[in-house]
Design a protein around this motif. Structure first.
Motif, PDB file in Angstrom:
ATOM      1  N   CYS A 155       0.845  -1.199   0.000  1.00  0.00           N
ATOM      2  CA  CYS A 155       0.000   0.000   0.000  1.00  0.00           C
ATOM      3  C   CYS A 155       0.877   1.245   0.000  1.00  0.00           C
ATOM      4  CB  CYS A 155      -0.914   0.003   1.225  1.00  0.00           C
ATOM      5  SG  CYS A 155      -1.817   1.559   1.397  1.00  0.00           S
TER       6      CYS A 155
ATOM      7  N   CYS B 153      -8.661   2.046  -6.237  1.00  0.00           N
ATOM      8  CA  CYS B 153      -7.243   1.644  -6.195  1.00  0.00           C
ATOM      9  C   CYS B 153      -7.026   0.382  -7.027  1.00  0.00           C
ATOM     10  CB  CYS B 153      -6.826   1.318  -4.764  1.00  0.00           C
ATOM     11  SG  CYS B 153      -6.171   2.715  -3.866  1.00  0.00           S
TER      12      CYS B 153
ATOM     13  N   CYS C 103      -1.966  -3.711  -2.405  1.00  0.00           N
ATOM     14  CA  CYS C 103      -2.174  -4.517  -1.203  1.00  0.00           C
ATOM     15  C   CYS C 103      -2.565  -5.961  -1.500  1.00  0.00           C
ATOM     16  CB  CYS C 103      -3.227  -3.842  -0.322  1.00  0.00           C
ATOM     17  SG  CYS C 103      -4.726  -3.345  -1.207  1.00  0.00           S
TER      18      CYS C 103
ATOM     19  N   GLU D  80     -12.371  -2.013   2.752  1.00  0.00           N
ATOM     20  CA  GLU D  80     -12.107  -0.596   2.976  1.00  0.00           C
ATOM     21  C   GLU D  80     -13.364   0.207   2.592  1.00  0.00           C
ATOM     22  OE1 GLU D  80      -8.852   0.851   0.619  1.00  0.00           O
ATOM     23  OE2 GLU D  80      -8.647   2.652   1.834  1.00  0.00           O
TER      24      GLU D  80
HETATM   25  S1  SF4 Z   1      -7.015  -0.332  -1.373  1.00  0.00           S
HETATM   26 FE1  SF4 Z   1      -6.553   0.630   0.576  1.00  0.00          FE
HETATM   27  S2  SF4 Z   1      -5.050  -0.717   1.512  1.00  0.00           S
HETATM   28 FE2  SF4 Z   1      -5.108  -1.238  -0.673  1.00  0.00          FE
HETATM   29  S3  SF4 Z   1      -3.515   0.019  -1.591  1.00  0.00           S
HETATM   30 FE3  SF4 Z   1      -5.415   1.204  -1.748  1.00  0.00          FE
HETATM   31  S4  SF4 Z   1      -5.420   2.469   0.098  1.00  0.00           S
HETATM   32 FE4  SF4 Z   1      -3.888   0.891   0.447  1.00  0.00          FE
END
Ligand code: SF4
Ligand SMILES: Cc1cc2nc3c(=O)[nH]c(=O)nc-3n(C[C@H](O)[C@H](O)[C@H](O)COP(=O)(O)OP(=O)(O)OC[C@H]3O[C@@H](n4cnc5c(N)ncnc54)[C@H](O)[C@@H]3O)c2cc1C
Ligand SMILES: Cc1cc2nc3c(=O)[nH]c(=O)nc-3n(C[C@H](O)[C@H](O)[C@H](O)COP(=O)(O)OP(=O)(O)OC[C@H]3O[C@@H](n4cnc5c(N)ncnc54)[C@H](O)[C@@H]3O)c2cc1C
Ligand code: FES
Lengths: 276, 473
Positions: free
Chosen positions: B62, B101, B107, B126
């Protein structure tokens, strides 16, 4: 919110003037620059040139022709009403320089855009000859202001109801034959700018035109306003709106202006129906 | 301890809780969000798959080091409020990140369970924690430090700017966000479509900042309406530039100015920011294509293609000059696009657009490509196959081949050092630029990247700006 402090109708109600409170923009604006205006939450972003600015009062003035849904909506706004968004000043200011005798050619609402440029060219010491035109006498705008802003004013109407009977290009040819012109500025409908440029090109007179492609952001991030200048793509909102008239691909611009024609007509008709 | 391996084996075999989604046949014609979100039960079930590793590999993956096992443990225990508070310490916009993301290369790509089976659905969890808070949270604001008397201008309102604004306001500085568009949020509002990131989520984040006391000023084009030097003259003590990478790239092939060829920036701005999919209920039109081609294969291309499908296209094709492996979009978006009936024309490159006498697009000449030697980016370079020319009919083409640095602001600030591509040079650890009192971060420094990287840069810059406002340059 941007309040309308003054409103006038001209050209038989087809053209409207609004003076709007926008102190930050008024402080910075220079001749040739434009703003993008949106009236309501779901409104369209419409580019309009500033015809006048008053930094002390903190106001800008726009003059627009009522052509479709958005400008018809603008027309319903009265003194005291507000535009939701006014963004600017956008575009490059006119390059102002003393070159000698200058001819300024304006057609239709283009005259409103031409006025501050004409005045500024006179202020820096040029001798300014102006040629303005409209379809008929009642549609002519800003005659008195243009007279004040220039040394010599010629007025043309297509139907001969006032001034010279014919097109601005006829008078331009005469002026070019008589005078030693260093610079031409042409602002108006695209065909007018095209023909002015053809005429001045023969005489090798440098010519500036102001282009009005369809815009969205006005900050160079969408590319919708791209125009071909000397075979290269330029974004009119940041590289222009003024360009060398001899380099512009006018036919492409005219076609691109038709991109949303049918959609816009449907939208406008819908709006007119609701209002009548 | 003796049953530990057994427990691990059991968790590995436990299937990942599937995300409920709108069915492809339905969603391909509406603009509502595609994944519907976990229920409490699904979230707790998925959270219990996490092994709570002592040295969590996911956290390494992350970019902002979210305490992943920590927030997941709290979900498992049913402490959703605790979970969101934990997330917030590292990530100001979890509802956004959980949705956008590229977890598969961050992650989730590092998760130990991914080695043998499916990784923990970190993104989905999340998102759950953030959505639960939005629906059921108290809305209590975090504590704010005493006012410092310092004023900060944050230029742009994308994820990096929002992070800076949020961090500095709680540290007691007065913050003004200056946004060129009439609505704040950056790419989150004008680029990423409603069906992937509901605009209400972004609006709520902005509202949160405003409740904290930040002033958001729209219609402020810095470099035109006001210059950076004028901001200092107006009494600002520090300036952050998070203006994104808003310069559309075109293909530079003949015919590109035909009507019906738009940059993805224009197409998506019309659709998202101007809500043109509701035209004529709203005033901004958008072209409706029957046969749509989208050039490019990143997130921007997928979003454009899926938008065209929702606007009623009969066929939508992604045309990409490399192969599937090189497609830069999130795996989930490629999968969603294909489910919705979008076709992939890989190893295909346009050479020319063709139009009719009205200047409207009618088709595209293409070449088939094959992969040659690796290029500078380490990816195999596509080279044209001889004699492979073919024609593709289309009436709408969307160019999504990347974006560059918009020069509007930087040109008006000559003392700001830029790199050869026009991006602002800024220290990667602090975000400091060559101009005193000015920081920069996000896409305008790195080139088009990701939401989380822009936020990470914003956090580092906010720390450095706070130091400056407290101690000096
Ligand atoms: S989804 Fe959340 S935990 Fe995964 S890389 Fe993005 S911010 Fe980080
Ligand atoms: C830099 C610039 C300065 C301008 N200055 C003036 C001015 O001072 N006075 C004036 O009367 N007009 C000016 N225009 C033209 C004005 O923006 C259009 O007339 C207006 O957008 C029409 O909107 P509508 O909804 O009323 O009409 P519509 O029915 O939507 O359109 C009528 C025609 O206007 C053009 N148009 C539509 N939408 C846009 C758009 N978003 N941007 C640009 N053109 C569009 C199209 O060619 C269209 O066919 C300027 C344009 C530009 C680009
Ligand atoms: C369609 C699309 C889909 C994407 N999908 C994903 C995804 O799924 N996952 C992911 O991680 N990333 C995705 N990205 C990338 C991600 O959105 C960006 O990397 C991120 O938004 C960059 O954030 P930023 O804060 O640097 O700038 P931006 O979000 O670009 O915001 C910059 C803001 O600054 C404003 N601005 C610009 N110039 C000025 C000025 N002179 N004055 C004032 N304001 C100005 C702009 O109007 C804009 O609002 C996507 C991008 C796009 C375009
Ligand atoms: S209006 Fe979008 S780039 Fe000019």
């Amino acid at each position: 919110m941007f309040k309308i402090v003054k409103r006038e109708e001209m050209s038989e109600g087809t053209v409207v003037l609004n003076e709007i409170e926008a102190p930050l923009i008024a402080r910075k604006a220079k001749p040739g620059q434009f703003v993008i205006i949106k009236a309501t939450e779901d409104g369209e972003r419409i580019p309009l040139t500033m015809a006048e600015t008053d930094p002390e009062k903190g106001t800008i003035t726009i003059i627009y022709m009522v052509v479709g849904k958005s400008t018809a909506l603008f027309k319903t706004l009265q003194v005291g009403d507000c535009y939701q968004d006014v963004i600017g000043p956008l575009g490059k200011p006119t390059h102002l320089e003393k070159v000698g005798t200058v001819v300024c050619v304006g057609g239709g609402t283009g005259v409103a855009v031409l006025h501050p440029i004409t005045r500024a060219l006179k202020e820096v010491g040029n001798r300014v000859i102006c040629i303005i035109g409209a379809r008929s006498k009642d549609l002519l705008i800003l005659e008195d202001k243009m007279r004040d802003a220039s040394h010599e004013l010629h007025v043309c109407t297509d139907d001969g109801s006032y001034g010279h009977h014919g097109f601005v290009t006829d008078v331009l040819k005469e002026v070019l034959a008589k005078e030693e012109i260093k610079l031409a500025v042409a602002i108006g409908p695209v065909p007018m700018m095209k023909f002015v440029s053809l005429i001045t090109k023969e005489k090798e007179v440098k010519t500036i035109v102001s282009l009005n492609p369809i815009m969205v952001d006005g900050t160079g991030m969408c590319g919708g306003c791209r125009v071909s200048i000397g075979g290269k793509n330029k974004f009119a909102c940041v590289d222009g709106p003024e360009f060398d008239g001899h380099q512009v691909d006018y036919d492409e611009l005219m076609q691109r202006l038709q991109a949303y024609c049918e959609d816009e007509k449907a939208c406008h008709d819908g709006f007119c129906k609701i209002r009548s | 301890m003796s049953n530990q391996p057994e427990k691990t084996a059991k968790k590995k075999s436990m299937p990942r809780a599937a995300m409920p989604e709108q069915a492809p046949e339905v969603r391909r014609r509406n603009f509502e969000e595609v994944p519907l979100g976990y229920t409490k039960e699904m979230a707790i079930q998925e959270a219990s798959r996490c092994l709570q590793c002592k040295k969590p590999a996911c956290v390494e993956g992350c970019p902002v080091s979210v305490d992943i096992p920590g927030f997941i443990k709290l979900i498992k225990e049913g402490d959703f409020t605790g979970s969101i508070r934990n997330l917030w310490t590292k990530n100001a916009l979890p509802a956004v990140c959980g949705r956008v993301c590229p977890q598969e290369i961050q992650c989730e790509g590092q998760c130990i369970l991914a080695k043998k089976g499916e990784p923990v659905a970190i993104g989905n969890l999340e998102r759950f924690a953030a959505d639960y808070e939005r629906a059921h949270g108290t809305g209590v604001l975090p504590p704010k430090s005493e006012p410092t008397g310092k004023k900060v201008a944050v230029v742009g309102s994308g994820p990096s700017s929002l992070t800076v604004a949020g961090d500095l306001i709680v540290k007691g500085h007065a913050v003004t966000v200056l946004e060129a568009f009439h609505k704040p949020g950056g790419v989150l509002v004008y680029g990423i479509p409603e069906f992937r990131l509901p605009k209400e989520i972004v609006a709520q984040e902005i509202n949160f900042l405003e409740r904290l006391g930040a002033e958001v000023q729209c219609n402020a084009v810095v470099g035109r309406t006001v210059s950076i030097d004028e901001l200092f003259e107006d009494g600002y003590d520090a300036v952050y530039l998070g203006v994104g990478a808003g310069l559309p790239r075109f293909l530079n092939v003949p015919g590109e100015n035909l009507i019906g060829i738009l940059s993805a920036n224009e197409y998506l701005t019309r659709a998202n920011l101007m809500k043109a999919y509701l035209f004529p209920k709203v005033d901004t039109p958008i072209p409706h294509g029957k046969n749509v081609v989208v050039l490019g294969a990143g997130n921007v291309a997928m979003d454009s293609a899926r938008t065209a499908m929702r606007l009623g296209a009969e066929s939508v094709k992604i045309v990409y000059r490399r192969s599937r492996e090189e497609m830069p979009a999130r795996t989930a978006e490629i999968h969603h696009a294909e489910e919705e009936g979008i076709e992939m024309f890989l190893l295909t490159a346009p050479t020319r657009f063709t139009g009719n006498d009205k200047g409207r697009l009618t088709g595209m000449e293409c070449l088939q490509m094959e992969l040659g030697e690796p290029d500078d980016s380490g990816r195999r370079r596509p080279v044209p196959k001889e004699g492979s020319e073919f024609h593709m009919d289309c009436d709408l083409a969307i160019i999504a081949v990347g974006s560059g640095a918009n020069p509007l602001l930087t040109q008006s600030t000559p003392d700001l050092k830029l790199n050869q591509w026009g991006y602002i040079m800024a220290d990667l650890e602090t975000g400091k630029t060559s101009k005193k009192g000015v920081w920069a971060g996000g896409d305008i420094v790195t080139g088009a990247a990701t939401v989380i990287l822009a936020m990470g840069a914003g956090r580092k810059a906010a720390d450095s700006m706070h130091d400056y406002l407290t101690w000096g340059w």
